[in-house]
Design a protein around this motif. Structure first.
Motif, short mmCIF file in Angstrom:
data_model
loop_
_atom_site.label_atom_id
_atom_site.label_comp_id
_atom_site.label_asym_id
_atom_site.label_seq_id
_atom_site.Cartn_x
_atom_site.Cartn_y
_atom_site.Cartn_z
N GLY A 70 1.63 -0.94 -0.33
CA GLY A 70 2.55 -1.70 -0.70
C GLY A 70 2.40 -0.99 -1.96
N ALA A 71 1.01 -1.18 -2.44
CA ALA A 71 1.04 0.10 -3.89
C ALA A 71 1.68 0.60 -3.90
N VAL A 72 2.04 2.41 -3.20
CA VAL A 72 2.96 3.24 -2.93
C VAL A 72 4.44 2.88 -2.79
N ALA A 73 4.34 1.65 -2.56
CA ALA A 73 5.89 1.30 -1.93
C ALA A 73 6.57 1.31 -3.63
N GLU A 74 5.31 -0.18 -4.17
CA GLU A 74 6.12 -0.18 -5.79
C GLU A 74 6.29 1.54 -6.68
N GLN A 75 5.29 2.20 -6.25
CA GLN A 75 5.39 3.09 -7.32
C GLN A 75 6.33 3.76 -7.13
N ILE A 76 7.41 4.20 -5.79
CA ILE A 76 8.38 4.96 -5.03
C ILE A 76 9.61 3.62 -5.52
N ILE A 77 9.78 2.42 -4.99
CA ILE A 77 10.39 1.65 -5.58
C ILE A 77 11.27 1.80 -7.30
N LEU A 78 10.04 2.51 -8.20
CA LEU A 78 10.21 1.70 -9.15
C LEU A 78 10.73 3.06 -10.00
N ALA A 79 10.59 4.27 -9.38
CA ALA A 79 10.83 5.95 -9.13
C ALA A 79 12.01 5.92 -9.25
N ALA A 80 12.30 4.62 -8.41
CA ALA A 80 14.08 5.01 -8.08
C ALA A 80 14.91 4.03 -9.22
N GLY A 81 14.23 3.76 -9.94
CA GLY A 81 15.15 2.59 -10.74
C GLY A 81 14.78 1.27 -10.28
N ILE A 105 15.73 5.36 -3.22
CA ILE A 105 14.91 4.84 -2.98
C ILE A 105 14.25 6.28 -1.90
N ALA A 106 15.39 6.58 -0.76
CA ALA A 106 15.09 7.26 0.13
C ALA A 106 14.35 8.97 -0.36
N ALA A 107 15.41 9.29 -1.60
CA ALA A 107 15.02 10.35 -2.51
C ALA A 107 13.46 10.18 -3.24
N ALA A 108 13.24 9.71 -4.02
CA ALA A 108 12.24 9.19 -4.80
C ALA A 108 11.08 8.93 -3.29
N LYS A 109 10.83 8.58 -3.12
CA LYS A 109 9.86 8.91 -2.13
C LYS A 109 9.25 10.73 -0.96
N LYS A 110 10.47 10.20 -1.11
CA LYS A 110 10.80 12.61 -0.70
C LYS A 110 9.54 13.25 -1.83
N SER A 111 10.45 12.57 -3.27
CA SER A 111 9.62 13.41 -4.59
C SER A 111 8.12 13.40 -4.20
#
Length: 296
Positions: free
Chosen positions: A253-264, A282-288
């Motif tokens: 969940g913590a990683v998910a939140e970090q990725i989602i926030l990075a995606a704006g 969101i998919a691009a943020a996870k890849k990054s």
């Protein structure tokens, strides 16, 4: 090539002709194949008219059945490629066209196959117009849009509630996986409703017409498969926030939140309020995130 005028009164298949052909072939429409044959010529003319086909187009039809819509399409377009899974119907269709439109017989190309498995066709279709089997409508549309980028627009007839889901927009209670994945490929809208009594056998629910116009997918560094994986995860548990719904997909969940926030995107939002571009972000943020992590 000289095509019949768009307002042509050329004969189309009615209930009598459909039942005659079915009796000749010893065919009964089956629920297994999702078969409901159109027996009303005016409905065929309406579908072809709404599809707005150009005379130079190659039209892809899925599930032509006994040829009701096929005849109408041949009156409006240069070529028709028809994919039919039922061997009996596939073999009979060219003969039906020769009987009713002998001058257009060479413009029909029948592919006896399962549309969900077809990745090559004899011609490049520019439009999809079809009365799709209810039970596979969404997978067929997505499969064809994926494998045939030459498809620029189309009109499909599907179960009415499926039409509503395909055309739904963010925030709508029926907005879901079909809506978002279709939006990856095209702008989609509902173009009308068809009653039950124009089919044999008559279905228990009305049908809906869904129109699509191809467009470029959102700009993203993620692949289509990666974006679709986010969409599947987000809607697997609709009531959950994105942070919770994407926890397994992200690893926690913590990683998910970090990725989602990075995606704006707001981590406490739910999937049904996001458009396809947000899922792509969101998919691009996870890849990054994964690229950065692997380089550490």
């Amino acid at each position: 090539m000289n095509l019949p005028p768009s307002n042509s009164a050329l004969p189309l298949l009615g209930a009598t002709e459909i039942r005659r052909l079915a009796a000749e072939l010893d065919v009964r429409p089956t629920k297994t194949l999702g078969q409901n044959f159109v027996i009303d010529g005016n409905t065929i003319r309406r579908i072809v008219g709404v599809a707005e086909l150009q005379e130079t187009e190659t039209v892809l039809e899925v599930g032509p059945g006994l040829g009701s819509l096929t005849l109408g399409l041949l009156d409006a377009a240069a070529q028709v490629v028809a994919i039919e899974i039922d061997t009996k119907l596939a073999e009979r269709l060219p003969q039906t066209i020769k009987e009713f439109r002998p001058e257009r017989a060479d413009s029909l190309h029948v592919v006896a196959a399962d549309a969900l498995k077809v990745t090559e066709l004899p011609l490049k279709p520019t439009a999809l117009v079809a009365n799709l089997p209810y039970n596979v409508a969404v997978p067929v549309v997505l499969h064809l849009l994926e494998h045939f980028p030459s498809l620029k627009h189309g009109l499909v007839m599907v179960q009415d509630e499926v039409a509503d889901r395909l055309a739904a927009t963010p925030g709508n209670k029926i907005y879901g996986v079909p809506s978002v994945k279709a939006a990856w490929y095209a702008a989609v809208r509902k173009a009308g409703v068809i009653g039950m009594n124009v089919f044999w056998p008559a279905p228990k629910i009305s049908s809906g017409l869904v129109e699509f116009v191809r467009r470029e997918p959102p700009q993203t560094t993620a692949s289509r498969e990666q974006v679709f994986a986010v969409i599947d995860a987000a809607f697997a548990q609709r009531r959950k926030t994105l942070r919770a719904a994407l926890a397994d997909w992200a690893g926690s969940g913590a990683v998910a939140e970090q990725i989602i926030l990075a995606a704006g995107v707001d981590p406490v939002a739910r999937g049904e309020v996001l458009d396809v571009a947000a899922f792509a972000s969101i998919a691009a943020a996870k890849k990054s995130f994964e690229t950065k992590k692997s380089s550490e």
